[in-house]
Scaffold this active site. Sequence first.
Site, PDB file in Angstrom:
ATOM      1  N   ARG A   1     -53.658  11.709  17.874  1.00 32.96           N
ATOM      2  CA  ARG A   1     -52.967  10.751  18.769  1.00 32.96           C
ATOM      3  C   ARG A   1     -53.087   9.328  18.205  1.00 32.96           C
ATOM      4  NH1 ARG A   1     -55.131   8.662  23.101  1.00 32.96           N
ATOM      5  NH2 ARG A   1     -56.389  10.485  23.590  1.00 32.96           N
TER       6      ARG A   1
ATOM      7  N   TYR B   1     -28.807   1.969  26.344  1.00 35.14           N
ATOM      8  CA  TYR B   1     -29.005   3.370  26.689  1.00 35.14           C
ATOM      9  C   TYR B   1     -29.518   3.488  28.142  1.00 35.14           C
ATOM     10  CZ  TYR B   1     -30.911   8.053  26.650  1.00 35.14           C
ATOM     11  OH  TYR B   1     -31.189   9.356  26.971  1.00 35.14           O
TER      12      TYR B   1
ATOM     13  N   ASP C   1     -32.437  -1.839  19.502  1.00 37.42           N
ATOM     14  CA  ASP C   1     -32.256  -0.394  19.357  1.00 37.42           C
ATOM     15  C   ASP C   1     -31.094  -0.208  18.376  1.00 37.42           C
ATOM     16  OD1 ASP C   1     -31.449   2.262  19.560  1.00 37.42           O
ATOM     17  OD2 ASP C   1     -31.919   2.407  21.688  1.00 37.42           O
TER      18      ASP C   1
ATOM     19  N   LYS D   1     -31.459  11.389  16.523  1.00 38.11           N
ATOM     20  CA  LYS D   1     -30.056  11.230  16.135  1.00 38.11           C
ATOM     21  C   LYS D   1     -29.924  11.226  14.596  1.00 38.11           C
ATOM     22  CE  LYS D   1     -29.594  10.888  20.573  1.00 38.11           C
ATOM     23  NZ  LYS D   1     -30.640  10.136  21.154  1.00 38.11           N
TER      24      LYS D   1
END
Length: 372
Positions: A38, A91, A163, A188
Amino acid sequence: MKGKPVIAPVHLTATYKFDNTDDLIDVVQNRSGYIYSRWDNPSVVEVEKTLAAMEGYDRALGFGSGMAAITTAIMANLKSDSRVISTREIYGGTFELLNDVLAKFNVDPVFINCWKTRQIIDEIQQGISVLYLETPTNPLLRVADIKPLAEAAHDQGAVVMLDATFASPINQRPLDLGVDIVIHSATKYLGGHHDITAGFVCCNNAYVDQIWTYRKILGGVMDPMSAFLAQRGIQTLELRIRRQNKSAMKIAAFLDEHQKIKTVYYPGLPSHPDHEIAIRQMSGFGGMLSFEINGDFDKTKQFMDGLKVIKLATSLGGVSSLANQPITNTHAALSPENRAKAGISESLVRLSVGIENVDLLIQDLGQALETV
Ligand SMILES: Cc1ncc(COP(=O)(O)O)c(C=O)c1O
């Protein structure tokens, strides 16, 4: 043994062993190695280095999704009284984060249409902590003019986030436009094969420690297998993007001439309202386009159901061409008024152009239009 693997292994490990306690303490105190995935994982670090080099920033950090990258980067840069200005055409998940979730923490964002550069600058000059941008936008491919906005934000000492998912690192260079923190949904174009959910943040050293610490606390880290697949995807990114740019331009021109099409939204077309900005700011117009069919919702549905090669699916940016009606999925949650404000009609179709033979795609669109 002579001969080494060309491809780096996938480090499917959650934890790391040490020869002695001093080494472990050194890693905990100085981050001089690995202790827990992590925090960091070698496969994730490998792809982070690849992307940082590609975008030109000091560092990149890998996340479990684009939204994990966005939430972590924003939260790491906010204080309870921060003033955030964001372009409105972002978004949906990001809009909900800023508008609904962060409202609980006394953050009251200001949303302004991305093409109203003067108005955004006026608002910035009243004081700001974070400027949040996304360009090109979904689904109408509007292009915000990044440079003057970033300059105005920097004059106020603010951090500028972008973004850049739709453009990918190939079609736009945020570093040269004054962006401090670049975000990608690697689900994407970077992944590029519809097989991972992942995200990245790219930034210089001044910002990275705080975002790294928030990633560790919030826990949205990238997993080693996704890191491996993202690394593989990025190796063909430029090839895919160049082909998708070319194919999308040809498809946009075909649709623009078609009598059953009302409007085509593609920044590469001179008729697009932000064509001039796109020429200046982007090195390719991208593989995404939208168009409105001459007809109502049912006629558009008929067109969608008539597609044979292009798949009816949400998401974008991969090797297969995908189409959807924003009104039925990505923008279904918007009220009719908000949808109208966002310019999303019932006959709007969004197309993510893949790497198939472009003539085959044009043929598919043509035959589906014949069914309407
Ligand atoms: C522009 C943009 N940013 C962020 C996201 C969120 O990415 P993810 O689905 O990987 O969380 C999406 C998803 O569609 C997107 O289109």
